[in-house]
Scaffold this motif. Structure first.
Motif: not given
Length: 449
Positions: A378, A381-382, A385-386
């Motif tokens: 997680d 993934h965060k 995305n950024k």
């Protein structure tokens, strides 16, 4: 980059690869200068030049000068790029293709490559027919004694065969040359238009300096007449340099996620206890979002070609083309959103946070502050995305900035030129890194030295 080329030239194997790439590009340029039979090339060139502010002009720039003279390689790599987009989207949507790609190994990749080639030929026939329709509708055929139907078949088949050969040539460059063959061919096609763009800039400044009287000009002459003040030229040059710096910065930027490996004892030896990092590139997909966004943006022109209309015509199709004009607001917004979408799509295709987190867990690695497994996935993934959003926004802004600038100074081709700079710089960087990687493999001396 120049030093890298010099070092590569000293290595016999790399020298042969460079020569092979140059030879392949010479073949591509030779085929881009041979016109397809039964076409009035002079009239077609004037027509394409008059449509320079539309997507037809954009296709001409992406495929080089071959498009404006209806050369054998007029379609260039566009059918292959469109085919790659379709197959990759279908791979995500169709489970059978997804299994073939992930579990099929080398044989599965060969099957997907074969499917991509077949789809490329189909798209080339479709685009070739659309291009032929444009030529026929504008009375640019020179069939002579050749029957219209057979002449059309010859023209469309030649376009499709040329596109298939360019696809094969790109694959040969990838296997036996330097860098990605399709990108290299696209790079060569764009550079072939650079002298024309420089000439246009010079003509615009010259027209401004001589104060040309346009009172006796026709409407078409006024449309093609271009005036560029010196401050506009300075703005363009400064913008291009800034764009190059931004692209280089984005291509080399990365976010490093720290990784710590736990100590473990195997037999009498202790392993682990070391620190490392996971490098996440800000722009993982390179220039692919730009290239694919351009391909999708050209679809309205292909659709309208079947109706046999121009951007200046009345009715639905004429309005349709005007809405998707390469300098219009709708095209700018669509182009911006497509770059964002393809940036996220390719970052997702190339990097799987769950798989990375599982591999770390198996090897005793962990990200400080996060438990192994799902919490680590997680977090990655965060972060992904950024940084993908940051890189996609930069590419999108850089891509649409020339469109806005061109609207201010009144230069239609500036939008096309800005996109060309992004692709050219990106491909040059990728090719340079490929050369450096091969040089490092051959010059690595290891512990024996």
């Amino acid at each position: 980059m120049i030093q890298t080329l010099r070092n590569a030239w000293k290595v016999p194997e790399l020298k042969s690869k460079i020569l092979f790439t140059i030879f392949a590009l010479l073949i591509f340029r030779f085929g881009s200068a041979i016109p397809v039979p039964f076409i009035n090339t002079e009239g077609l060139t004037n027509y394409i030049n008059s449509m320079s502010g539309t997507i037809f002009g954009l296709l001409g720039t992406m495929n080089g000068t071959a498009f404006s003279i209806a050369a054998v390689f007029a379609l260039g790599v566009q059918p292959y790029i469109n085919s790659s987009i379709i197959i990759q989207l279908l791979t995500v949507a169709i489970p059978a293709l997804e299994r073939l790609q992930k579990e099929g190994g080398e044989e599965g990749r060969k099957k997907i490559a074969a499917i991509t080639r077949y789809v490329t030929v189909a798209i080339a026939l479709l685009q070739g027919f659309g291009y032929y329709t444009i030529i026929r509708t504008n009375n640019l055929l020179a069939l002579g004694g050749m029957n219209g139907i057979w002449g059309g078949i010859v023209i469309v088949a030649t376009f499709a065969a040329g596109s298939a050969f360019v696809m094969w040539l790109g694959e040969q460059i990838t296997d036996k040359g330097i860098g990605n063959g399709i990108s290299i061919i696209l790079f060569a096609g764009i550079l072939s238009r650079m002298p024309t763009m420089i000439t246009e800039l010079y003509t615009g400044v010259s027209n401004w300096a001589h104060h040309v009287d346009t009172s006796d000009f026709t409407e078409q002459q006024l449309k093609n007449f271009f005036v560029l003040p010196p401050w506009g030229l300075v703005l363009i040059i400064a913008g291009m340099l800034a764009m190059i710096l931004f692209v280089v910065w984005i291509q080399n930027a990365e976010r490093r996620i720290p990784v710590q490996y736990a100590k473990r004892v195997v037999g009498r030896k202790m392993y682990g206890g070391q620190s490392s990092h996971i490098p996440l590139k800000v722009n993982m997909s390179g220039v692919l979002p730009i290239i694919f966004a351009q391909s999708i943006a050209s679809l309205p022109a292909t659709i309208a070609a079947f109706a046999g209309v121009q951007a200046g015509d009345e009715g639905f199709w004429g309005s349709f083309l005007r809405v998707f004009d390469a300098n219009g607001a709708v095209y700018t917004v669509v182009y911006f959103l497509l770059i964002l979408a393809f940036s996220y799509f390719y970052s997702t295709m190339q990097f799987d946070p769950t798989e990375v987190a599982n591999n770390l867990k198996k090897n005793g690695g962990f990200v400080p502050g996060f438990r192994p497994g799902k919490p680590t996935a997680d977090f990655i993934h965060k972060v992904l995305n950024k940084i993908t959003f940051f890189g996609a926004m930069f590419l999108s802004v850089i891509a649409i900035a020339p469109i806005v600038t061109g609207g201010i100074i009144g230069m239609q081709n500036l939008a096309i030129g800005g996109t060309s700079v992004i692709i050219v710089v990106g491909v040059a960087l990728e090719t340079s890194k490929a050369l450096e990687a091969q040089l490092m493999m051959r010059h690595y001396k290891g512990f024996l030295e």
